[in-house]
Motif scaffolding. Structure first.
Motif, PDB file in Angstrom:
ATOM      1  N   PRO A  26       0.821  -1.213   0.000  1.00 44.91           N
ATOM      2  CA  PRO A  26       0.000   0.000   0.000  1.00 44.91           C
ATOM      3  C   PRO A  26       0.853   1.261   0.000  1.00 44.91           C
ATOM      4  CG  PRO A  26      -0.819  -1.588   1.598  1.00 44.91           C
ATOM      5  CD  PRO A  26       0.492  -2.121   1.102  1.00 44.91           C
ATOM      6  N   SER A  27       0.296   2.335  -0.513  1.00 44.11           N
ATOM      7  CA  SER A  27       1.004   3.607  -0.597  1.00 44.11           C
ATOM      8  C   SER A  27       1.563   3.999   0.764  1.00 44.11           C
ATOM      9  CB  SER A  27       0.048   4.692  -1.102  1.00 44.11           C
ATOM     10  OG  SER A  27       0.697   5.936  -1.131  1.00 44.11           O
ATOM     11  N   GLY A  28       2.830   4.401   0.761  1.00 43.50           N
ATOM     12  CA  GLY A  28       3.472   4.816   2.002  1.00 43.50           C
ATOM     13  C   GLY A  28       4.292   3.733   2.659  1.00 43.50           C
ATOM     14  N   GLU A  29       4.075   2.470   2.291  1.00 41.39           N
ATOM     15  CA  GLU A  29       4.861   1.376   2.864  1.00 41.39           C
ATOM     16  C   GLU A  29       6.087   1.097   2.000  1.00 41.39           C
ATOM     17  OE1 GLU A  29       2.882  -2.170   3.973  1.00 41.39           O
ATOM     18  OE2 GLU A  29       1.243  -1.153   4.995  1.00 41.39           O
ATOM     19  N   LYS A  30       7.059   0.451   2.588  1.00 45.87           N
ATOM     20  CA  LYS A  30       8.324   0.179   1.922  1.00 45.87           C
ATOM     21  C   LYS A  30       8.138  -0.752   0.721  1.00 45.87           C
ATOM     22  CE  LYS A  30      12.874  -1.883   2.806  1.00 45.87           C
ATOM     23  NZ  LYS A  30      13.696  -2.611   3.802  1.00 45.87           N
ATOM     24  N   ASP A  31       8.776  -0.385  -0.410  1.00 47.38           N
ATOM     25  CA  ASP A  31       8.772  -1.252  -1.586  1.00 47.38           C
ATOM     26  C   ASP A  31       9.657  -2.466  -1.297  1.00 47.38           C
ATOM     27  OD1 ASP A  31       8.678  -2.304  -4.184  1.00 47.38           O
ATOM     28  OD2 ASP A  31      10.444  -1.155  -4.787  1.00 47.38           O
ATOM     29  N   VAL A  32       9.135  -3.666  -1.521  1.00 51.10           N
ATOM     30  CA  VAL A  32       9.899  -4.866  -1.201  1.00 51.10           C
ATOM     31  C   VAL A  32      10.197  -5.729  -2.421  1.00 51.10           C
ATOM     32  CG1 VAL A  32       9.091  -5.020   1.177  1.00 51.10           C
ATOM     33  CG2 VAL A  32       7.768  -6.120  -0.637  1.00 51.10           C
ATOM     34  N   ASN A  33       9.665  -5.379  -3.581  1.00 52.29           N
ATOM     35  CA  ASN A  33       9.848  -6.270  -4.726  1.00 52.29           C
ATOM     36  C   ASN A  33      10.182  -5.569  -6.043  1.00 52.29           C
ATOM     37  OD1 ASN A  33       7.325  -5.256  -5.654  1.00 52.29           O
ATOM     38  ND2 ASN A  33       6.201  -6.900  -4.614  1.00 52.29           N
ATOM     39  N   GLY A  34      10.199  -4.248  -6.064  1.00 53.98           N
ATOM     40  CA  GLY A  34      10.548  -3.528  -7.290  1.00 53.98           C
ATOM     41  C   GLY A  34       9.474  -3.532  -8.350  1.00 53.98           C
ATOM     42  N   LEU A  35       8.267  -3.945  -7.981  1.00 50.61           N
ATOM     43  CA  LEU A  35       7.168  -3.979  -8.948  1.00 50.61           C
ATOM     44  C   LEU A  35       6.541  -2.594  -9.055  1.00 50.61           C
ATOM     45  CD1 LEU A  35       5.426  -5.942 -10.729  1.00 50.61           C
ATOM     46  CD2 LEU A  35       3.900  -6.146  -8.770  1.00 50.61           C
ATOM     47  N   ALA A  36       6.435  -2.077 -10.272  1.00 49.83           N
ATOM     48  CA  ALA A  36       5.802  -0.780 -10.481  1.00 49.83           C
ATOM     49  C   ALA A  36       4.292  -0.918 -10.322  1.00 49.83           C
ATOM     50  CB  ALA A  36       6.129  -0.257 -11.876  1.00 49.83           C
ATOM     51  N   PRO A  37       3.618   0.119  -9.825  1.00 50.10           N
ATOM     52  CA  PRO A  37       2.166   0.032  -9.648  1.00 50.10           C
ATOM     53  C   PRO A  37       1.420  -0.396 -10.911  1.00 50.10           C
ATOM     54  CG  PRO A  37       3.008   1.978  -8.543  1.00 50.10           C
ATOM     55  CD  PRO A  37       4.169   1.390  -9.297  1.00 50.10           C
TER      56      PRO A  37
ATOM     57  N   GLN B 151       0.055 -11.377  -4.348  1.00 46.54           N
ATOM     58  CA  GLN B 151       0.917 -11.121  -3.196  1.00 46.54           C
ATOM     59  C   GLN B 151       2.137 -10.304  -3.599  1.00 46.54           C
ATOM     60  OE1 GLN B 151      -0.261 -11.938  -0.393  1.00 46.54           O
ATOM     61  NE2 GLN B 151      -1.272 -13.927  -0.416  1.00 46.54           N
ATOM     62  N   VAL B 152       2.795  -9.696  -2.593  1.00 47.14           N
ATOM     63  CA  VAL B 152       4.020  -8.943  -2.850  1.00 47.14           C
ATOM     64  C   VAL B 152       5.216  -9.874  -3.023  1.00 47.14           C
ATOM     65  CG1 VAL B 152       3.182  -6.922  -1.596  1.00 47.14           C
ATOM     66  CG2 VAL B 152       4.536  -8.649  -0.385  1.00 47.14           C
ATOM     67  N   PHE B 153       5.064 -11.137  -2.690  1.00 48.27           N
ATOM     68  CA  PHE B 153       6.094 -12.152  -2.876  1.00 48.27           C
ATOM     69  C   PHE B 153       5.717 -13.025  -4.071  1.00 48.27           C
ATOM     70  CE2 PHE B 153       3.312 -13.203   0.760  1.00 48.27           C
ATOM     71  CZ  PHE B 153       2.658 -14.335   0.278  1.00 48.27           C
ATOM     72  N   PRO B 154       6.519 -14.041  -4.428  1.00 51.89           N
ATOM     73  CA  PRO B 154       6.195 -14.863  -5.598  1.00 51.89           C
ATOM     74  C   PRO B 154       4.769 -15.409  -5.520  1.00 51.89           C
ATOM     75  CG  PRO B 154       8.417 -15.337  -4.883  1.00 51.89           C
ATOM     76  CD  PRO B 154       7.833 -14.410  -3.852  1.00 51.89           C
TER      77      PRO B 154
END
Length: 470
Positions: free
Chosen positions: A176-187, A239-242
């Motif tokens: 979500p907006s404001g949280e740390k990017d963990v995977n380099g995926l663009a919105p 998910q933000v992971f695989p």
């Protein structure tokens, strides 16, 4: 008259002592303590009666998941210390895990993104390999197998090779907006909520089916046959992971027209399961089970997380179908007693609704158990990175209460629905009852097997296993 009385007394004593009864208890202060148990004559009072003839589903195994971060944590220890931890999970005196999961490619507790076919456009899988697994997962599995030669394994992908997805990325969602990017995926690259993340095109579908076949054969060549594969981990979530979300119609189509026929053509004996399902809507599973092409290849269904809400319906509608609980809910890394009691409630729910096997998630993690994607999760065993101290968490002992005494091939027995207990009869004839007291008060329970009963005093917030040997 005295002689007759003496004979009757001897017969009574013989009937009571004919079974050897063991009782192990776990409280927060005293885990896995052997208790004295005094069998009594069963006079058909208010006790709970376990009848070995009233058998329900067969149990095909108890285990957890082999993850890269677990092996990395184990390698912080000396050889002797590592052996002790593995013995605790897989050994005869430990939790006796016998049926375990592994990821097919990266999952959320892999050290980084990867698959076995990372060269984009390699439709012939010329560059397919399991080299990374040979350095991490396979040594982990083989170390466990050294301790328990009966260990069986199954696998599921969290994600196809990234180039087979519509966004060319292992992840499917952003924070979500404001949280740390963990995977380099663009919105703009996030997978749309109600769409399939896989490229539903002929070349990709064929190649992905071949990818599964190559993986199974590669593991067989390592001496590690896979008992079954599940088509996709959590196909209902981005998910933000695989991860890779699938519409049920698309996953069914892939299974029925590509994966199943490929296994058939290649004479692969590994079973195909429709899992691991993480939606409460049973219609997601029904679509596949009603499909003429897919259903003939589906040997069972796996459930986790929200899938627990659909399992009772599927079990009722398809009572002969094999069902798996594929992953415990992971908590937030506190490894608390409260969460062990929550896991007990999940365990009771799954077994009471017909599952045949039960699988913990992270067996071993470093402490803290934070994934590369920022989620601190529970584990059975924690290994402190700095001090290299090993901690056996409450859920380790809960899983030991299950795995140590419930053998592969056991049957679940009928138990009162209003009691916090599960019971099983093993292939060797032993009967096991697992009982929990999750209240703040002392409880007493009497359990009868045949002509013998035992009365247990259960302290507040405790787990117990009672085992009757013939």
């Amino acid at each position: 008259m005295r002689l007759i009385s003496l004979i009757l007394l001897l017969l009574l004593c013989g009937s009571i002592s004919a079974q050897k009864v063991e009782w192990y208890s776990t409280t927060q202060a005293a885990p896995w303590a052997k208790q004295k148990v005094k069998p009594e004559r069963n006079d058909a009072g208010s006790e709970i009666v376990l009848d070995a003839a009233k058998r329900l589903q067969v149990i095909t195994g108890i285990g957890g998941c082999f993850n890269e971060m677990g092996w990395d944590a184990l390698n912080l220890l000396s050889t002797t210390e590592r052996e002790t931890v593995l013995q605790a999970i897989f050994g005869k005196e430990g939790a006796c895990f016998e049926y375990c999961r592994l990821p097919l490619g990266a999952n959320d507790f892999a050290m980084s993104f990867y698959s076995s076919a990372d060269v984009a456009g390699d439709f012939d899988l010329v560059n397919f390999n399991i080299d990374r697994d040979r350095y991490i997962l396979i040594p982990y599995i083989k170390a466990a197998r050294q301790i328990n030669p009966n260990l069986r394994i199954w696998a599921s992908p969290w994600c196809p090779p990234a180039w087979m997805k519509t966004n060319n990325h292992y992840a499917s969602a952003i924070r979500p907006s404001g949280e740390k990017d963990v995977n380099g995926l663009a919105p703009a690259e996030a997978i749309a909520e109600f769409s399939t993340g896989f490229r539903m095109e002929e070349g990709y579908l064929k190649t992905y089916a071949n990818y599964f076949a190559r993986f199974v054969k590669a593991y067989e060549a390592e001496g590690l046959p896979l008992e079954c594969i599940h088509v996709q981990n959590e196909p209902c979530s981005n998910q933000v992971f695989p991860s890779c979300k699938w519409r049920t119609e698309d996953l069914t189509f892939f299974l029925g027209h590509y994966l199943g026929p490929t296994f058939e053509r290649e004479n692969i004996k590994t079973d195909i399961y429709f899992g691991t399902i993480n939606t409460a809507n049973p219609e997601y599973v029904r679509v596949a089970l009603r499909d003429k092409e897919a259903s003939k290849y589906i040997k069972g269904v796996g459930f986790q997380w929200d899938g627990k809400k659909a399992i009772s319906t599927i079990h009722r509608e398809y009572p002969e179908l094999r069902l798996m609980q594929t992953e415990t809910e992971c908590g937030n890394g506190a490894n608390s007693w409260d969460y062990a009691e929550y896991t007990w409630n999940l365990m009771k729910h799954y077994f009471s609704n017909g599952i045949n096997s039960y699988h913990y998630w992270n067996m071993i993690l470093p402490s803290p158990g934070v994934s590369p994607w920022g989620w601190n999760q529970n584990s059975m065993v924690s290994i402190d990175k700095k001090t290299r101290t090993v901690t056996y968490n409450p859920e380790f002992y809960l899983m030991k209460h299950l795995g140590h005494f419930v053998q592969t091939g056991a049957y679940r027995l009928e138990t009162p629905l209003d009691k916090n207990m599960l019971a099983f009869v093993n292939p060797d004839g032993t009967i096991t009852a697992i009982v929990a007291n999750v209240t703040d008060a002392d409880e007493t329970i009497s359990i009868a097997v045949g002509k013998q009963k035992v009365t247990l005093a259960l302290p507040p917030h405790s787990f117990h296993t009672v085992n009757w040997k013939q």
